[in-house]
Design an enzyme around this catalytic site. Structure first.
Site, PDB file in Angstrom:
ATOM      1  N   TYR A  34     -62.283   8.605  10.148  1.00  0.00           N
ATOM      2  CA  TYR A  34     -61.660   8.457   9.601  1.00  0.00           C
ATOM      3  C   TYR A  34     -63.493   8.855   8.362  1.00  0.00           C
ATOM      4  O   TYR A  34     -64.582   8.883   9.130  1.00  0.00           O
ATOM      5  CB  TYR A  34     -61.148   7.536   8.565  1.00  0.00           C
ATOM      6  CG  TYR A  34     -60.687   7.874   7.846  1.00  0.00           C
ATOM      7  CD1 TYR A  34     -59.620   9.182   6.755  1.00  0.00           C
ATOM      8  CD2 TYR A  34     -60.999   7.418   6.392  1.00  0.00           C
ATOM      9  CE1 TYR A  34     -59.907   9.552   5.996  1.00  0.00           C
ATOM     10  CE2 TYR A  34     -59.936   6.766   4.747  1.00  0.00           C
ATOM     11  CZ  TYR A  34     -59.727   8.791   4.736  1.00  0.00           C
ATOM     12  OH  TYR A  34     -59.510   8.905   3.121  1.00  0.00           O
ATOM     13  N   LYS A  89     -35.381  20.258  16.323  1.00  0.00           N
ATOM     14  CA  LYS A  89     -36.137  21.933  16.998  1.00  0.00           C
ATOM     15  C   LYS A  89     -38.261  21.211  17.145  1.00  0.00           C
ATOM     16  O   LYS A  89     -37.814  21.779  18.535  1.00  0.00           O
ATOM     17  CB  LYS A  89     -36.312  22.817  16.281  1.00  0.00           C
ATOM     18  CG  LYS A  89     -34.964  23.886  15.891  1.00  0.00           C
ATOM     19  CD  LYS A  89     -34.773  25.252  16.045  1.00  0.00           C
ATOM     20  CE  LYS A  89     -34.894  25.636  16.658  1.00  0.00           C
ATOM     21  NZ  LYS A  89     -33.907  27.460  16.779  1.00  0.00           N
TER      22      LYS A  89
HETATM   23  C1  LIG Z   1     -29.574  27.391  17.705  1.00  0.00           C
HETATM   24  C2  LIG Z   1     -29.713  27.912  16.580  1.00  0.00           C
HETATM   25  O1  LIG Z   1     -30.707  28.168  15.950  1.00  0.00           O
HETATM   26  C3  LIG Z   1     -28.566  28.404  15.477  1.00  0.00           C
HETATM   27  O2  LIG Z   1     -27.662  28.251  16.222  1.00  0.00           O
HETATM   28  O3  LIG Z   1     -28.943  28.218  14.527  1.00  0.00           O
HETATM   29 MG   LIG Z   2     -31.055  28.560  14.090  1.00  0.00          MG
END
Ligand SMILES: CC(=O)C(=O)O
Ligand SMILES: [Mg+2]
Ligand SMILES: NC(=O)C1=CN([C@@H]2O[C@H](COP(=O)(O)OP(=O)(O)OC[C@H]3O[C@@H](n4cnc5c(N)ncnc54)[C@H](O)[C@@H]3O)[C@@H](O)[C@H]2O)C=CC1
Length: 396
Positions: A34, A89
């Site tokens: 920093y 995700k």
């Molecule tokens: C897998 C995915 O991206 C969905 O079902 O929207």
């Molecule tokens: Mg999706």
């Protein structure tokens, strides 16, 4: 499937966290990580912006951006409720490809505002994965961002799904001794996923492909409010067939569903051609219960991980972004998408292909590496790579 209590337990406090690459345990560390030390790094980037790829997390970080309007098949459940999917995700990006991903759920459905916000946050990221944004808005958002930003923009529900579907269809047809050009193919659900799946199959050589949505087959004799349906109608359904799903599915070799749960009946399936292929890909509930359909189809696939043949964009997005980031791609273009589809289908040796093994397992470490290499090469050849591809993988 784990019981609900376990799943809720696993989500307590969310699924991801920030980790440090270097410990900060004394004042010397602090002064380097920093202020004051960091100021020298800032000045270097200020002099030469491309240094951000070298000296910040930009090189390895993507944003998973959603407005919460088409979350799985759950619909418009809003940005707060979308967050567990986007965190998931992000977790998959890290697990499968070593990509750092940040979920960004936006409290707006306004196309212009979404574009403005994504452009404003873009300096932080090496790529943007758009996710679960309802069609047709998603098309303009992606197209504008691709045109206006110099980092890869990839709407996974469109292209990731299309890439994995093409890989699966090519292998399934081999199992059945059929070809794309001779097969009658129904794509049911013409939103983000379905339109992209249909276009990619047509580009790969499908001819007798019929797109179907709630009101039946999309035909060139009709005029639709949705310009994307008019575009698809012009390039598909060569005999201008009309009618409900139950009518047009008769004699079909392939059914691909990216629509909604439980909308395909067993009699619809039984009316298809011999050696039929059914991809019931709606999440979380497929178009037909796989246990009911299995005895009546030659090849069956769903988007789920608890059945064989999981056709899910998770097979694609970690590898395609890994490849794009490793060569500093400015875009994810058609060549790169096709290369990714071929890479996925090539993971399975033709001698090993069978009804229950048309698509590699997501835990097969060859998947990400094959996609990565193929995508980098395609990016390089098509002129969108900023630097020479990294040939040695640092993923695993
Ligand atoms: C897998 C995915 O991206 C969905 O079902 O929207
Ligand atoms: Mg999706
Ligand atoms: N397995 C996978 O990798 C993926 C699966 N999906 C699934 O596909 C489905 C659609 O996702 P998106 O395209 O992102 O959503 P979307 O909202 O963009 O499109 C859905 C489309 O399906 C149509 N539809 C709904 N019910 C229908 C019915 N009974 N018959 C025919 N069409 C119908 C809608 O009118 C709309 O055009 C969701 O269930 C999603 O979870 C989406 C992306 C990836």
């Amino acid at each position: 499937m784990r019981i609900l209590g376990d799943i809720i337990e696993l989500h307590q406090g969310g699924k991801i966290e920030t980790m440090l690459k270097h410990p900060i345990v004394n004042k010397e560390d602090l002064a380097k990580v920093y202020t004051p030390g960091v100021a020298q790094v800032c000045e270097e980037i200020a002099r030469n912006q491309s240094k951000a790829y070298e000296l910040t997390t930009k090189k390895n970080t993507v944003a998973v951006v959603s407005d919460g309007t088409a979350v799985l098949g759950l619909g418009d459940i809003g940005p707060h409720a979308a967050m567990p999917v986007m965190e998931g995700k992000a977790a998959l990006f890290k697990q499968f490809a070593g990509v750092d991903a940040v979920p960004v759920c936006l409290d707006t459905k306004d196309t212009e505002e979404i574009i403005r916000i994504v452009k404003a946050i873009a300096p932080t990221f090496g790529g943007i994965n758009l996710e679960d944004i309802a069609s047709p808005r998603c098309f303009e958002i992606e197209a504008r961002l691709r045109a206006e930003l110099d980092i890869p923009i990839f709407h996974d529900d469109q292209h990731g799904t299309a890439i994995v579907s093409l890989a699966g269809v090519l292998n399934a047809l081999k199992v059945c001794g059929k070809t794309l050009a001779q097969s009658r193919i129904i794509v049911n659900g013409l939103g983000a996923a379905g339109l992209s799946v249909a276009k990619m199959l047509l580009k790969a050589g499908a001819i007798e492909l019929i797109g179907v949505d709630r009101h039946g087959a999309i035909s060139r004799d009709m005029e639709y409010d949705n310009p994307h349906w008019n575009e698809l109608a012009a390039m598909s359904n060569p005999h201008g067939e009309r009618g409900a799903l139950s009518e047009v599915i008769r004699g079909a070799d392939v059914f691909i569903g990216v629509s909604a749960g439980n909308i395909l009946s067993l009699s619809d399936v039984q009316s298809m051609a011999d050696d039929r292929i059914v991809f019931a890909m709606a999440n979380p509930v497929p178009e037909i219960d796989p246990v009911i359909a299995a005895p009546f189809v030659r090849v069956l696939a769903t988007g789920r991980s608890d059945f064989p043949n999981q056709i899910n964009n998770v097979l694609c997005f970690p590898g395609i972004f890994r490849g794009a980031l490793d060569c500093g791609a400015t875009d994810i273009n058609e060549d790169m998408k096709l290369a990714a589809a071929q890479a996925i289908s090539s993971v399975i040796d033709p001698a090993d292909l069978n009804e229950h093994y048309i698509i590699p397992d997501v835990f097969d470490v060859r998947v990400v590496e094959r996609i990565r290499l193929a995508v980098m090469e395609a990016a390089y050849r098509s002129g969108v790579a900023r630097y020479e591809p990294l040939v040695v993988s640092d993923v695993h």
